[in-house]
Design an enzyme around this catalytic site. Structure first.
Site, short mmCIF file in Angstrom:
data_model
loop_
_atom_site.label_atom_id
_atom_site.label_comp_id
_atom_site.label_asym_id
_atom_site.label_seq_id
_atom_site.Cartn_x
_atom_site.Cartn_y
_atom_site.Cartn_z
N GLY A 48 0.84 -1.20 0.00
CA GLY A 48 0.00 0.00 0.00
C GLY A 48 0.86 1.24 0.00
N ASN A 49 0.26 2.37 0.28
CA ASN A 49 1.02 3.61 0.41
C ASN A 49 0.32 4.52 1.40
OD1 ASN A 49 -0.70 5.66 -1.12
ND2 ASN A 49 -0.48 4.02 -2.64
#
Ligand code: CTP
Ligand code: CA
Length: 220
Positions: A26-27
């Site tokens: 993810g980020n």
């Protein structure tokens, strides 16, 4: 400036790329900037579709929300939502995704100190919207840059054939991730503007002023 009768399509938030049933890539995108743009556009009377990555944010009043998880799902949902007058690509879309998703949780291999994940490129949603037969009249991209902000932002403007690029400086004191304030450096072929620093809702309003002015200057 009103956006009554306009269709505005916004993408927001991160994407999660699954590795196995319990892990993902993810980020740090919070989704707040894109949600603020969607909220502000709806408040101006636009018909707003918001394609949201995995975030826990309330749906702004009057906004039609489509929840997605991966870059591939976001790509499909955004293209499905066309036509629109405006596309604002505020999502932080994964550039790479695992080649395969393991059906079972990956276990440590005895004696193995390293693990290599094979990643493949995702499709570029922004570039595909800009090249689409039903291209919105205004295509607005975002860019997160740690350095040489104007150079990279202008490169994306030209390469992806978009009308505006709103660039954020990341990895610095004014890093916008997970914050409520933001500064946007906006670039077009014919100009540049700095919006903020201000709360994301105010920055969203300023961006929509730019967008609305361009729609009015170039009525289809
Ligand atoms: N974007 C997209 N689809 C992707 C990757 C990016 O639509 N697969 C969009 C983002 O929503 C944003 C813009 O492209 O509007 C720029 O994203 P950014 O990550 O800054 O640029 P990239 O083109 O991915 O280049 P890089 O990460 O290498 O700087
Ligand atoms: Ca990227």
């Amino acid at each position: 400036m009103s956006l009554a009768g306009r269709r505005v399509l916004v993408s927001a938030g991160p994407t999660y790329e699954d590795i196995d049933p319990v892990r993902f890539l993810g980020n740090r995108s919070s989704g707040k900037m894109g949600f603020a743009v969607a909220a502000a556009a709806a408040a101006r009377g636009a018909q707003v579709v918001l394609v949201a990555g995995p975030v826990h944010l309330p749906t702004p009043p009057g906004v039609a929300r489509v929840d997605v998880r991966s870059a591939a799902q976001m790509h499909a949902a955004v293209l499905d939502a066309l036509p629109a007058d405006v596309y604002v690509g505020a999502a932080a879309v994964a550039d790479y995704t695992p080649r395969t998703v393991a059906a079972r949780k990956l276990k440590k291999r005895p004696g193995a100190d390293t693990l290599a994940l094979e990643l493949v490129r995702t499709a570029d949603i922004l570039a595909d919207v800009a090249a689409h037969p039903r291209r919105p009249r205004l295509v607005v991209g975002f860019a997160a840059e740690t350095d040489e902000l104007e150079h990279y932002a202008r490169d994306k403007l030209v390469r992806k054939r978009v009308d505006l690029i709103a660039a954020n400086r990341v990895g610095s004191a004014d890093c916008p991730f997970e914050r409520d304030d933001n500064t946007l450096h906006v670039f077009a072929a014919d100009g540049a503007w700095t919006l903020g620093p201000a709360p994301k809702r105010e920055v969203a309003e300023a961006l929509l002023d730019l967008i609305a002015r361009r729609l009015e200057a170039d009525p289809a």
